[in-house]
Design a protein around this motif. Structure first.
Motif, PDB file in Angstrom:
ATOM      1  N   ALA A 182       0.805  -1.228   0.000  1.00 15.31           N
ATOM      2  CA  ALA A 182       0.000   0.000   0.000  1.00 15.31           C
ATOM      3  C   ALA A 182       0.831   1.267   0.000  1.00 15.31           C
ATOM      4  O   ALA A 182       0.303   2.343  -0.275  1.00 15.31           O
ATOM      5  CB  ALA A 182      -0.931   0.022   1.216  1.00 15.31           C
ATOM      6  N   GLY A 183       2.120   1.199   0.325  1.00  8.95           N
ATOM      7  CA  GLY A 183       2.919   2.417   0.388  1.00  8.95           C
ATOM      8  C   GLY A 183       4.400   2.116   0.293  1.00  8.95           C
ATOM      9  O   GLY A 183       4.839   0.963   0.354  1.00  8.95           O
ATOM     10  N   TYR A 184       5.180   3.191   0.147  1.00 10.55           N
ATOM     11  CA  TYR A 184       6.638   3.087   0.092  1.00 10.55           C
ATOM     12  C   TYR A 184       7.236   4.076   1.069  1.00 10.55           C
ATOM     13  O   TYR A 184       6.885   5.265   1.060  1.00 10.55           O
ATOM     14  CB  TYR A 184       7.173   3.373  -1.315  1.00 10.55           C
ATOM     15  N   SER A 185       8.151   3.604   1.906  1.00 13.12           N
ATOM     16  CA  SER A 185       8.843   4.456   2.873  1.00 13.12           C
ATOM     17  C   SER A 185      10.310   4.578   2.493  1.00 13.12           C
ATOM     18  O   SER A 185      11.038   3.577   2.481  1.00 13.12           O
ATOM     19  CB  SER A 185       8.722   3.870   4.288  1.00 13.12           C
ATOM     20  N   ALA A 186      10.756   5.802   2.185  1.00 23.21           N
ATOM     21  CA  ALA A 186      12.175   6.026   1.881  1.00 23.21           C
ATOM     22  C   ALA A 186      13.036   5.740   3.104  1.00 23.21           C
ATOM     23  O   ALA A 186      14.122   5.175   3.002  1.00 23.21           O
ATOM     24  CB  ALA A 186      12.379   7.460   1.402  1.00 23.21           C
ATOM     25  N   GLU A 187      12.546   6.125   4.271  1.00 22.35           N
ATOM     26  CA  GLU A 187      13.310   5.929   5.504  1.00 22.35           C
ATOM     27  C   GLU A 187      13.552   4.452   5.784  1.00 22.35           C
ATOM     28  O   GLU A 187      14.647   4.054   6.192  1.00 22.35           O
ATOM     29  CB  GLU A 187      12.565   6.561   6.675  1.00 22.35           C
ATOM     30  N   LEU A 188      12.539   3.628   5.555  1.00 27.98           N
ATOM     31  CA  LEU A 188      12.668   2.188   5.795  1.00 27.98           C
ATOM     32  C   LEU A 188      13.243   1.453   4.589  1.00 27.98           C
ATOM     33  O   LEU A 188      13.632   0.293   4.701  1.00 27.98           O
ATOM     34  CB  LEU A 188      11.309   1.599   6.170  1.00 27.98           C
ATOM     35  N   GLY A 189      13.269   2.102   3.434  1.00 33.17           N
ATOM     36  CA  GLY A 189      13.916   1.516   2.268  1.00 33.17           C
ATOM     37  C   GLY A 189      13.077   0.551   1.467  1.00 33.17           C
ATOM     38  O   GLY A 189      13.617  -0.234   0.685  1.00 33.17           O
ATOM     39  N   GLY A 190      11.751   0.592   1.651  1.00 35.42           N
ATOM     40  CA  GLY A 190      10.949  -0.346   0.879  1.00 35.42           C
ATOM     41  C   GLY A 190       9.462  -0.164   1.089  1.00 35.42           C
ATOM     42  O   GLY A 190       8.986   0.884   1.553  1.00 35.42           O
ATOM     43  N   VAL A 191       8.728  -1.217   0.794  1.00 34.44           N
ATOM     44  CA  VAL A 191       7.274  -1.173   0.703  1.00 34.44           C
ATOM     45  C   VAL A 191       6.633  -1.452   2.058  1.00 34.44           C
ATOM     46  O   VAL A 191       7.170  -2.208   2.880  1.00 34.44           O
ATOM     47  CB  VAL A 191       6.791  -2.185  -0.357  1.00 34.44           C
ATOM     48  N   LEU A 192       5.481  -0.827   2.278  1.00 32.45           N
ATOM     49  CA  LEU A 192       4.682  -1.030   3.480  1.00 32.45           C
ATOM     50  C   LEU A 192       3.363  -1.701   3.108  1.00 32.45           C
ATOM     51  O   LEU A 192       2.816  -1.446   2.026  1.00 32.45           O
ATOM     52  CB  LEU A 192       4.379   0.304   4.166  1.00 32.45           C
ATOM     53  N   CYS A 193       2.839  -2.516   4.000  1.00 35.71           N
ATOM     54  CA  CYS A 193       1.554  -3.138   3.746  1.00 35.71           C
ATOM     55  C   CYS A 193       0.425  -2.190   4.147  1.00 35.71           C
ATOM     56  O   CYS A 193       0.643  -1.158   4.784  1.00 35.71           O
ATOM     57  CB  CYS A 193       1.439  -4.465   4.499  1.00 35.71           C
ATOM     58  N   ARG A 194      -0.781  -2.584   3.791  1.00 30.92           N
ATOM     59  CA  ARG A 194      -1.961  -1.772   4.053  1.00 30.92           C
ATOM     60  C   ARG A 194      -2.155  -1.539   5.554  1.00 30.92           C
ATOM     61  O   ARG A 194      -2.557  -0.467   5.988  1.00 30.92           O
ATOM     62  CB  ARG A 194      -3.185  -2.467   3.453  1.00 30.92           C
ATOM     63  N   ARG A 195      -1.842  -2.528   6.337  1.00 27.35           N
ATOM     64  CA  ARG A 195      -2.031  -2.421   7.783  1.00 27.35           C
ATOM     65  C   ARG A 195      -1.054  -1.440   8.425  1.00 27.35           C
ATOM     66  O   ARG A 195      -1.398  -0.724   9.364  1.00 27.35           O
ATOM     67  CB  ARG A 195      -1.881  -3.810   8.416  1.00 27.35           C
ATOM     68  N   CYS A 196       0.184  -1.402   7.916  1.00 27.04           N
ATOM     69  CA  CYS A 196       1.226  -0.582   8.541  1.00 27.04           C
ATOM     70  C   CYS A 196       1.307   0.838   7.983  1.00 27.04           C
ATOM     71  O   CYS A 196       1.906   1.710   8.610  1.00 27.04           O
ATOM     72  CB  CYS A 196       2.589  -1.260   8.387  1.00 27.04           C
ATOM     73  N   ALA A 202       4.665   9.905   6.258  1.00 28.51           N
ATOM     74  CA  ALA A 202       5.534  10.449   5.209  1.00 28.51           C
ATOM     75  C   ALA A 202       5.675   9.505   4.016  1.00 28.51           C
ATOM     76  O   ALA A 202       6.279   9.868   3.007  1.00 28.51           O
ATOM     77  CB  ALA A 202       6.918  10.754   5.782  1.00 28.51           C
ATOM     78  N   ALA A 203       5.101   8.319   4.126  1.00 31.79           N
ATOM     79  CA  ALA A 203       5.245   7.337   3.055  1.00 31.79           C
ATOM     80  C   ALA A 203       4.445   7.741   1.820  1.00 31.79           C
ATOM     81  O   ALA A 203       3.407   8.400   1.917  1.00 31.79           O
ATOM     82  CB  ALA A 203       4.787   5.967   3.543  1.00 31.79           C
ATOM     83  N   LEU A 204       4.955   7.333   0.655  1.00 32.32           N
ATOM     84  CA  LEU A 204       4.233   7.534  -0.607  1.00 32.32           C
ATOM     85  C   LEU A 204       3.207   6.417  -0.783  1.00 32.32           C
ATOM     86  O   LEU A 204       3.458   5.277  -0.393  1.00 32.32           O
ATOM     87  CB  LEU A 204       5.199   7.476  -1.792  1.00 32.32           C
ATOM     88  N   PRO A 205       2.066   6.708  -1.395  1.00 33.52           N
ATOM     89  CA  PRO A 205       1.151   5.621  -1.742  1.00 33.52           C
ATOM     90  C   PRO A 205       1.756   4.736  -2.825  1.00 33.52           C
ATOM     91  O   PRO A 205       2.376   5.224  -3.766  1.00 33.52           O
ATOM     92  CB  PRO A 205      -0.094   6.360  -2.242  1.00 33.52           C
TER      93      PRO A 205
END
Length: 284
Positions: A182-196, A202-205
């Motif tokens: 569901a999103g991308y976090s530059a700080e974490l370096g990758g993709v995030l799930c819908r729940r997180c 600050a994450a991109l969709p």
């Protein structure tokens, strides 16, 4: 004067004095080299064809005190398809810009040469295919990032660690089994799930469609590049995520994507003007 042979891809050239050019190339080991092509700006220079940007050539170089120079050059692959359209040339310029960012003068960077040559050949094979261009550029970005240890993490949520999959791979929209991207976090370096995603404002969709494009671009080949046909909006969202990752982790912007975006917009407006029943655009 000692001589040695190097196979390399010309990334760029710049004028040097009245008749010469400095040529920046990347060799098979991923070493960036800047060499002097003496007299190449004179009419009928035997070096001119082999030092054109985005040409794959074999160089016979002489060893200089502070700068090595080109004695002879043989074109191995002119990649003439890149001259088939402004869009293909602009895409090649971005690949060259990426290659410079991921290499160092005089030091090897394994994997860079193979990726750059593969992508330039992919672009040259389809000079008018803007979708294929976008896929090859994502491939270049993702592979060069991986080679530098800065890979974009696409297979698991970077917050909870759950494996990611399209909605169809998990019942109830991803609540059980694979998590839905569901999103991308530059700080974490990758993709995030819908729940997180809600916990990272600050994450991109990044919904499943561009996520799938990135996963496919990572393993791209000529067959896939010709077969995959994601829409322009999906390609744009995929590009935004990877380029955000690049800028965040390399700490520098890139010039070429801005020019590519201008070309895309110009093409879109031209297509609108040519649509049946639409009056041609006559002013701003």
């Amino acid at each position: 004067m000692p001589l040695y042979t190097v196979d390399g891809i010309v990334l760029r050239t710049r004028e040097y004095g009245e008749r010469d050019r400095l040529v920046t190339l990347v060799d098979r080991e991923g070493t960036r080299r800047t060499v002097l092509a003496k007299g190449v700006r004179r009419p009928r220079s035997s070096l001119a064809a082999g030092v054109q940007p985005y040409t794959f050539s074999r160089f016979l170089l002489w060893k200089g005190r502070s700068l090595d120079g080109v004695s002879q050059v043989q074109v191995l692959d002119a990649l003439t398809g890149l001259r088939g359209s402004l869009e293909a040339l602009a895409a090649a310029a971005y690949v060259a810009e990426l290659a410079e960012a991921f290499t160092q003068e005089g030091a090897p960077s394994p994997g860079v040469f193979a990726t750059v040559l593969e992508v330039l050949r992919g672009l040259a094979a389809a000079p008018g295919d803007r979708t294929a261009h976008a896929l090859w550029l994502r491939h270049a970005e993702l592979r060069l990032l991986e080679g530098a240890g800065l890979g974009m993490q696409l297979d698991a949520c970077q917050a909870c660690g759950r494996s990611l999959g399209p909605p169809a791979a998990s019942p109830a929209g991803g609540e059980e089994g694979a998590a839905v991207p569901a999103g991308y976090s530059a700080e974490l370096g990758g993709v995030l799930c819908r729940r997180c995603l809600p916990g990272h404002p600050a994450a991109l969709p990044l919904d499943p469609a561009p996520w799938q494009v990135l996963r496919q671009a990572r393993r791209l080949n000529a067959v896939l590049a010709g077969r995959l046909r994601p829409g322009a909006e999906v390609l744009a969202r995929a590009a935004e995520a990877v380029q955000t990752h690049l800028v965040y982790h390399l700490g520098r912007p890139f010039r070429s994507p801005g020019f590519l975006a201008i070309l895309d917009e110009a093409t879109r407006l031209t297509a609108q003007d040519r649509a049946p029943g639409r009056e041609p655009r006559t002013g701003p």
